[in-house]
Design an enzyme around this catalytic site. Structure first.
Site, PDB file in Angstrom:
ATOM      1  N   ASP A  35       0.816  -1.209   0.000  1.00  0.00           N
ATOM      2  CA  ASP A  35       0.000   0.000   0.000  1.00  0.00           C
ATOM      3  C   ASP A  35       0.853   1.264   0.000  1.00  0.00           C
ATOM      4  OD1 ASP A  35      -2.247  -1.528  -0.055  1.00  0.00           O
ATOM      5  OD2 ASP A  35      -2.854  -1.146   2.014  1.00  0.00           O
ATOM      6  N   GLY A  36       1.951   1.247   0.750  1.00  0.00           N
ATOM      7  CA  GLY A  36       2.823   2.407   0.775  1.00  0.00           C
ATOM      8  C   GLY A  36       3.372   2.740  -0.592  1.00  0.00           C
ATOM      9  N   GLU A  47      -4.499  10.558   4.525  1.00  0.00           N
ATOM     10  CA  GLU A  47      -4.867  11.444   5.626  1.00  0.00           C
ATOM     11  C   GLU A  47      -3.812  12.504   5.865  1.00  0.00           C
ATOM     12  OE1 GLU A  47      -2.022   8.808   6.957  1.00  0.00           O
ATOM     13  OE2 GLU A  47      -4.045   7.967   6.798  1.00  0.00           O
ATOM     14  N   ALA A  81     -10.966   6.965   1.030  1.00  0.00           N
ATOM     15  CA  ALA A  81      -9.988   5.934   0.660  1.00  0.00           C
ATOM     16  C   ALA A  81      -9.028   5.649   1.799  1.00  0.00           C
ATOM     17  CB  ALA A  81      -9.213   6.359  -0.587  1.00  0.00           C
ATOM     18  N   THR A  85      -9.754   3.479   6.099  1.00  0.00           N
ATOM     19  CA  THR A  85      -9.444   2.139   6.623  1.00  0.00           C
ATOM     20  C   THR A  85      -7.979   2.018   7.024  1.00  0.00           C
ATOM     21  OG1 THR A  85      -9.017   1.342   4.378  1.00  0.00           O
ATOM     22  CG2 THR A  85     -11.253   1.037   5.243  1.00  0.00           C
ATOM     23  N   TYR A 119      -4.773   4.617   8.895  1.00  0.00           N
ATOM     24  CA  TYR A 119      -4.470   5.149  10.231  1.00  0.00           C
ATOM     25  C   TYR A 119      -5.755   5.567  10.956  1.00  0.00           C
ATOM     26  CZ  TYR A 119      -1.740   7.854  13.687  1.00  0.00           C
ATOM     27  OH  TYR A 119      -1.171   8.351  14.829  1.00  0.00           O
ATOM     28  N   ASN A 120      -6.689   6.130  10.211  1.00  0.00           N
ATOM     29  CA  ASN A 120      -7.960   6.552  10.797  1.00  0.00           C
ATOM     30  C   ASN A 120      -8.665   5.408  11.522  1.00  0.00           C
ATOM     31  OD1 ASN A 120     -10.479   8.384  10.900  1.00  0.00           O
ATOM     32  ND2 ASN A 120     -11.218   6.626   9.732  1.00  0.00           N
ATOM     33  N   LEU A 121      -8.692   4.231  10.915  1.00  0.00           N
ATOM     34  CA  LEU A 121      -9.346   3.080  11.542  1.00  0.00           C
ATOM     35  C   LEU A 121      -8.582   2.634  12.784  1.00  0.00           C
ATOM     36  CD1 LEU A 121     -11.561   0.926  11.517  1.00  0.00           C
ATOM     37  CD2 LEU A 121     -10.159  -0.403   9.933  1.00  0.00           C
TER      38      LEU A 121
END
Length: 260
Positions: free
Chosen positions: A49-50, A120, A157, A160, A162-164
């Site tokens: 993902d990164g 984010e 997007a 899911t 860091y926010n999660l």
């Protein structure tokens, strides 16, 4: 904004530094050939993902669609790796259009830093002292004082990611809202954040910045010792990710809400 072509025949490959990603790139180029990135209709990103975020950032603002295959650790934004029928998969893929956040941060030296974030924008305390933030939405103060480890604004997007982990809400991709989420709020302890319209302009003021230094991070770009941070969605930039049929990003975000 990149305009997609009707049938994809020209692809470019890019890979993270991981050996398995580099090996996969070599095999795929040998099998399918490769167009220069500036001529490619789709870019195939091999990594985690990164690396997907890194690839999207690299090609802003004229970013062609990105089709990722997982050759990394985390693969929420990636498709399953397979070397077979690649062009057929790409042409049958479902599209996810996402818009980044634009961060403008002013630091204690008086410098202004602009950056884009696909997942984010997060504010984080730099020392043992808690951060002390004032939060305004559309020029109206909504939280005069928040003592916390930090706070973040997430796109659908990125909801899911860091926010999660910070106990923020998962947002459907087409919901046209942003998540404002505290990180380890101390006072007010019961504040769990807010859902904001995607047009909202979020302003953070760092209180007692000398005593309680704070950094601001837009995806992987960090600005230290900030005094204020403004965050808003940038609808002038649209980024397209491709997902295998039946495994769209919308489906993944929905399924994540029912995962154990």
């Amino acid at each position: 904004m990149f305009k997609p072509e009707p049938f994809v025949t020209r692809v470019a490959f890019t890979a993270s530094d991981r050996p398995e990603a580099q090996d996969a790139r070599a095999r795929l180029v040998k099998r399918y050939g490769e167009a220069p990135e500036r001529e490619a209709q789709v870019i195939i990103a091999l990594g985690g993902d990164g690396f997907m975020l890194e690839t999207l950032h690299k090609h802003i603002p004229d970013c062609p669609p990105i089709y990722g295959m997982n050759r990394g650790s985390v693969g929420f934004l990636m498709n399953e790796y397979s070397e077979d029928d690649l062009l057929e998969r790409v042409n049958a893929a479902e599209r996810a259009l996402i818009y980044p956040l634009r961060m403008r941060a002013r630091d204690m030296a008086g410098q202004t830093h602009d950056a884009l974030a696909i997942n984010e924008v997060s504010l984080l305390r730099q020392t043992r002292q808690t951060a002390k933030l004032r939060i305004s939405i559309d020029d109206k103060v909504r939280l005069a004082e928040l003592f916390c480890d930090g706070a973040l604004v997430a796109t659908p997007a990125g909801s899911t990611a860091y926010n999660l982990s910070a106990h923020g809400p998962i947002i459907p991709l087409d919901a046209r809202v942003l998540a404002l989420t505290p990180i380890s709020a101390f006072r007010p302890r019961r504040w769990r954040g807010a859902l904001l319209p995607h047009t909202a302009k979020v302003a953070f003021e760092i209180l007692e910045a000398d005593k309680r230094p704070v950094s601001a991070v837009a995806d992987n770009l960090e600005v230290r010792d900030v005094l204020s941070v403004d965050v808003a969605e940038d609808r002038s930039i649209g980024l397209t990710m491709l997902f295998d049929a039946g495994r769209s990003l919308e489906e993944r975000v929905l399924a994540e809400q029912f995962s154990a």
